[in-house]
Design an enzyme around this catalytic site. Sequence first.
Site, PDB file in Angstrom:
ATOM      1  N   HIS A   1      58.467  38.615 -44.491  1.00 24.58           N
ATOM      2  CA  HIS A   1      57.730  38.701 -43.217  1.00 24.58           C
ATOM      3  C   HIS A   1      56.982  37.385 -42.954  1.00 24.58           C
ATOM      4  CE1 HIS A   1      54.857  40.392 -40.234  1.00 24.58           C
ATOM      5  NE2 HIS A   1      54.008  39.590 -40.852  1.00 24.58           N
ATOM      6  N   GLU A   2      56.246  36.895 -43.978  1.00 24.96           N
ATOM      7  CA  GLU A   2      55.462  35.660 -43.807  1.00 24.96           C
ATOM      8  C   GLU A   2      56.373  34.455 -43.514  1.00 24.96           C
ATOM      9  OE1 GLU A   2      52.240  35.413 -43.546  1.00 24.96           O
ATOM     10  OE2 GLU A   2      51.984  37.547 -43.922  1.00 24.96           O
TER      11      GLU A   2
ATOM     12  N   HIS B   1      57.509  34.116 -39.949  1.00 23.91           N
ATOM     13  CA  HIS B   1      56.613  33.384 -39.042  1.00 23.91           C
ATOM     14  C   HIS B   1      56.996  31.899 -39.003  1.00 23.91           C
ATOM     15  CE1 HIS B   1      53.930  36.603 -37.992  1.00 23.91           C
ATOM     16  NE2 HIS B   1      53.565  36.843 -39.241  1.00 23.91           N
TER      17      HIS B   1
ATOM     18  N   GLU C   1      54.161  39.459 -34.859  1.00 25.84           N
ATOM     19  CA  GLU C   1      54.224  40.337 -36.039  1.00 25.84           C
ATOM     20  C   GLU C   1      55.483  41.203 -36.017  1.00 25.84           C
ATOM     21  OE1 GLU C   1      52.276  40.253 -38.734  1.00 25.84           O
ATOM     22  OE2 GLU C   1      51.292  38.555 -37.774  1.00 25.84           O
TER      23      GLU C   1
END
Length: 466
Positions: free
Chosen positions: A326-327, A330, A406
């Site tokens: 997920h990070e 970004h 997100e």
Amino acid sequence: AMALSAELWTELPTERRIFCSVLLFSWAVYLWEAFLAHRQRRVYRTTTHVPQELGQIMDSETFEKSRLYQLDKSTFSFWSGLYSEVEGTMILLCGGIPFLWKLSGQISGHAGFGPEYEIVQSLVFLLLATLFSAVTGLPWSLYNTFVIEEKHGFNQQTLGFFFKDAIKKFVVTQCILLPVTSLLLYIIKIGGDYFFIYAWLFTLVVSLVLVTIYADYIAPLFDKFIPLPEGELKQQIETMAKSIDFPLTKVYVVEGSKRSSHSNAYFYGFFKNKRIVLFDTLLEDYSALNKEPAEGEDGENEETKSKTKNKKQGCKNEEVLAVLGHELGHWKLGHTVKNIIISQMNSFLCFFLFAVLIGRKELFTAFGFYDTQPTLIGLMIIFQFIFSPYNEVLSFCLTVLSRRFEFQADAFAKELGKAKDLYSALIKLNKDNLGFPVSDWIFSMWHYSHPPLLERLQALKDAKQE
């Protein structure tokens, strides 16, 4: 009555109208925030049983712990917010800003610096203002840490550690703030008609330098960073980073458990020099909170309290990888760069408008500066007070954008095949941090930079079932 009020308003001098507008807007924002918080507190008070759609996600004991924790936090936030608003109003009404400026002039004068040394006086003013803020904020910070966080099992600090940390933070902040401010004021003074361009470029360079050095030189002053030991998790992280061309150079574990049992993960660095930082509280195998202290162990453990009765489970390796997926999403989707661009466009616009407004004498007289127009005071008045409506609108827009980012980062982790593990990781992190999964829709829309848990899980569910 409305016509009479409008007539009285137009008869007021410009500086009085400016002052009253600033105060009225500040209280309008406070009342709006208080209204939203009231709606959310009502949700905490009335939602006492696990909703049906959460039955498979949260047990009733965790749900009740979370509800009580968030209720305490919300009540604390109401009182601290009210105090902050009253304090700010009293400072403005009683002429606190011109008084502090005059006091700064007297102190710098005693040190041999007359009125012509405006930058020196500005630095004394800044030091006194930040000291005042630190002292008045201290009781609230103590209560939050040693009553609320302690009561709900998150605080890991002793009183000694807390004060040592607070003094260190204050000193480090001054070491950065004072030189940067003095250079900024000097650039504005000598920059001529286009000073706003030079001031903006200077703040851009400073922000990039701080981002670059923060994790290597500033953060280690407060927390211990150790390289993630060789092993399966490190290999898996490096493999995943390589698969999406993330230029990873190092992976660190930070001892976040020394101050709190909340968990987190982030990456930093520019160009081909990226590092990943994992909080030990995120890692099931590394968290000090999951281990019994060794017999006779002392040293740093005297500064932190091991609360084994409140163990946090952390995440398994596969779930840690999903959180990192997920990070890294970004980064891959350009969210970090987009945020920097938005921030710098906003900064340039603000400096440009500052250049347009700085010559308006009535802005200074509105706040009690009748004979002088100090640059630092101009920055404070324009950026903090005059721009406040714009700042509120911008903040809301960035919150909406952040939620969109997100969802996109979750979708990226899903594409990496991490949907199932991210699903379970989000549930674990929500449980470990006592996040409350039910929220008022207006409160959520205005405040949540991350989408509510149920919405994120729903977006991951289809892929998880596949």
